[in-house]
Design a protein around this motif. Sequence first.
Motif, mmCIF file in Angstrom:
data_model
loop_
_atom_site.group_PDB
_atom_site.id
_atom_site.type_symbol
_atom_site.label_atom_id
_atom_site.label_comp_id
_atom_site.label_asym_id
_atom_site.label_seq_id
_atom_site.Cartn_x
_atom_site.Cartn_y
_atom_site.Cartn_z
ATOM 1 N N LEU A 442 -11.741 4.722 -16.261
ATOM 2 C CA LEU A 442 -10.460 4.028 -16.381
ATOM 3 C C LEU A 442 -10.736 2.533 -16.241
ATOM 4 N N GLY A 443 -10.880 1.851 -17.365
ATOM 5 C CA GLY A 443 -11.382 0.479 -17.355
ATOM 6 C C GLY A 443 -10.363 -0.570 -16.950
ATOM 7 N N GLU A 444 -9.078 -0.270 -17.128
ATOM 8 C CA GLU A 444 -8.024 -1.201 -16.724
ATOM 9 C C GLU A 444 -6.768 -0.437 -16.345
ATOM 10 N N TYR A 445 -6.092 -0.914 -15.319
ATOM 11 C CA TYR A 445 -4.735 -0.494 -14.978
ATOM 12 C C TYR A 445 -4.207 -1.482 -13.951
ATOM 13 N N GLY A 446 -2.908 -1.722 -13.936
ATOM 14 C CA GLY A 446 -2.357 -2.668 -12.985
ATOM 15 C C GLY A 446 -0.923 -3.023 -13.336
ATOM 16 N N VAL A 447 -0.266 -3.756 -12.450
ATOM 17 C CA VAL A 447 1.130 -4.148 -12.629
ATOM 18 C C VAL A 447 1.245 -5.664 -12.451
ATOM 19 N N TYR A 448 1.931 -6.293 -13.399
ATOM 20 C CA TYR A 448 2.119 -7.742 -13.399
ATOM 21 C C TYR A 448 2.895 -8.192 -12.156
ATOM 22 N N GLN A 449 2.668 -9.425 -11.758
ATOM 23 C CA GLN A 449 3.174 -9.963 -10.492
ATOM 24 C C GLN A 449 4.703 -10.001 -10.381
ATOM 25 N N ASP A 450 5.445 -9.950 -11.509
ATOM 26 C CA ASP A 450 6.900 -10.063 -11.433
ATOM 27 C C ASP A 450 7.589 -8.781 -10.979
ATOM 28 N N ALA A 451 6.884 -7.668 -10.968
ATOM 29 C CA ALA A 451 7.466 -6.424 -10.440
ATOM 30 C C ALA A 451 7.549 -6.519 -8.916
ATOM 31 N N ASP A 452 8.490 -5.785 -8.321
ATOM 32 C CA ASP A 452 8.576 -5.788 -6.863
ATOM 33 C C ASP A 452 7.361 -5.080 -6.273
ATOM 34 N N MET A 453 6.997 -5.453 -5.078
ATOM 35 C CA MET A 453 5.761 -4.950 -4.476
ATOM 36 C C MET A 453 5.799 -3.439 -4.262
ATOM 37 N N THR A 460 0.528 1.950 -8.659
ATOM 38 C CA THR A 460 -0.929 1.803 -8.556
ATOM 39 C C THR A 460 -1.548 2.952 -7.764
ATOM 40 N N SER A 461 -0.904 3.354 -6.680
ATOM 41 C CA SER A 461 -1.408 4.492 -5.898
ATOM 42 C C SER A 461 -1.455 5.756 -6.736
ATOM 43 N N ALA A 462 -0.401 5.993 -7.512
ATOM 44 C CA ALA A 462 -0.335 7.207 -8.332
ATOM 45 C C ALA A 462 -1.423 7.212 -9.394
ATOM 46 N N ILE A 463 -1.666 6.065 -10.017
ATOM 47 C CA ILE A 463 -2.682 5.999 -11.067
ATOM 48 C C ILE A 463 -4.075 6.153 -10.467
ATOM 49 N N THR A 464 -4.312 5.508 -9.339
ATOM 50 C CA THR A 464 -5.612 5.659 -8.690
ATOM 51 C C THR A 464 -5.859 7.111 -8.309
ATOM 52 N N ARG A 465 -4.849 7.772 -7.737
ATOM 53 C CA ARG A 465 -5.006 9.186 -7.364
ATOM 54 C C ARG A 465 -5.298 10.050 -8.588
ATOM 55 N N ALA A 499 -4.934 -1.421 -0.726
ATOM 56 C CA ALA A 499 -5.015 -0.038 -0.228
ATOM 57 C C ALA A 499 -4.659 0.966 -1.316
ATOM 58 N N ALA A 500 -3.748 0.598 -2.204
ATOM 59 C CA ALA A 500 -3.363 1.489 -3.300
ATOM 60 C C ALA A 500 -4.521 1.726 -4.254
ATOM 61 N N VAL A 501 -5.472 0.806 -4.307
ATOM 62 C CA VAL A 501 -6.645 0.939 -5.171
ATOM 63 C C VAL A 501 -7.802 1.614 -4.439
ATOM 64 N N LEU A 502 -8.005 1.262 -3.202
ATOM 65 C CA LEU A 502 -9.164 1.767 -2.458
ATOM 66 C C LEU A 502 -8.866 3.031 -1.653
ATOM 67 N N LYS A 503 -7.631 3.168 -1.157
ATOM 68 C CA LYS A 503 -7.273 4.309 -0.331
ATOM 69 C C LYS A 503 -5.885 4.829 -0.723
ATOM 70 N N PRO A 504 -5.760 5.351 -1.947
ATOM 71 C CA PRO A 504 -4.429 5.732 -2.450
ATOM 72 C C PRO A 504 -3.828 6.898 -1.691
#
Length: 504
Positions: A442-453, A460-465, A499-504
């Motif tokens: 999975l070479g890329e995934y992420g959410v742009y900064q304008d979305a709420d945290m 991000t947690s769901a995709i990492t899992r 943490a959502a990337v390293l420990k989802p």
Amino acid sequence: MFHWPIRVIHRFVGLVVVSALLPALICEASPSRITLLDPAEISNDLVQPLYANVVQSKSELVVQTQANQDYPGVSIRSPKAGWDLSETPIVTMTVRNLSDRPLDVMMSLQNEKSDGVKGASAQKIQVLKGQTATLQMMVGDWYGNRSESFDPTQVARINVLVDRDDKSKSFAIVDIHASGIDEPVKHILESEYFANLQPFFGKGLNIGNTLEAPNEGDWGVKLQDGQLQIVREAGFDSIRLPVRWSAHASKQPPYRLEASFKRRVKSVVDDALNQGLRVVLNVHHYEEIFEDPMAHRDRFLELWRQIASEYAEYPPELAFEILNEAHGKLDAEIWNKLVADTTKIIRQSNPDRWIVIGGVNWNSVNGLASLKLPENDSRIAVTFHYYSPMAVTHQGAPWIEEDASKWLGTTWTGSEEEQTQVQMDFNKALAFGYEHNTPIYLGEYGVYQDADMDTRVTWTSAITRAAVERKMGYAYWEFYSLFGLYDPVTKTWREPLKAAVLKP
């Protein structure tokens, strides 16, 4: 289906150890499979040609369309009052292209009074000439969005169609069925392939908006001394390094790369390796090749000849990714040939290095269906990117052709429907890896900064899992810019997102 010997699987590179995955992926009570089309069993009166000739055999339904007709194909009606697909959220179709050119095949589930848009659920797939492909779609999906008017409990017919053309087209439908989310990959999860699979390059992070900018610093960030040490100490195993080589090479033969730029890229690669980080080094933002691939073919190949030669003596912790997000006029046929030619050039100086290859349509998971991998090469990893739904991940992003500001405020809560879409998409990628006996990255995934945290973290947690559960290596987009995990001003990590990337 041929599989490489298990000794090859053991050579997959990764650091993440994954265990007890089967319960996470296989539901305790999976819905049963519903056959929607069995060519050997279906009654002739349920098959309606749509500007086409249809021939039924025991193994497939052969459709030959008429020229100059809008959406020719075939309609398959339910044998009863309608199929209830509410408990079988995935519909799978296997189709063969009998034409002499690539074919876009659309499958549309329709309610009785559907006009083709309202009361319909649809998806399409590109099938290369002479090839067989599998289209999977989520019931209620409309080309990546949800159809609010579609009723999954009353599916009256399935239309399988192609676009209008001045020539006749031919294809064969082998099977259509509905199933639970786990059914398409259950045999993979129980296979020897999966048991021996390791995540390619482990937990990764893209060093984005840096060396793939026209010039480093043009997009607001420069990689500073010590920052890769910070990445490693945070717990990452690898980086993906996007590089715009095409902006730093001559336009005329022999297309020489600038010596100063080569030194800069090499210094970053060396720093990463010295920190104990594996590196996926790619060609990024070669925009000209997407507009005129044949005109830039020779230059692209020569760039790779120079890159490969530069790193020929480097350790196996360095991998090459041929090109980021093929799209535009770089279609599947041209791309597959370019992949084969580029791989041959790389193998001249790097016979054993891992090569990472993605599909067309911006490295989308659906683009894998038309990807043809080099033959007899056991050091290939397949990549895809995941930013679905775009209204979540790119809300407010100014470079989107659509007005992304209209998406502002879109949330992602991890509902059953949202999770089902993710599971289906990642199962497609896993199935491709199994079929070709290769690791998936999975070479890329992420959410742009304008979305709420909260949305950024939950998505991000769901995709990492989803990646971890399928033993996929991954690289979040990106380190310290518009999607970033790290704030270069305050020099602190955005801890919930990290943490959502390293420990989802």
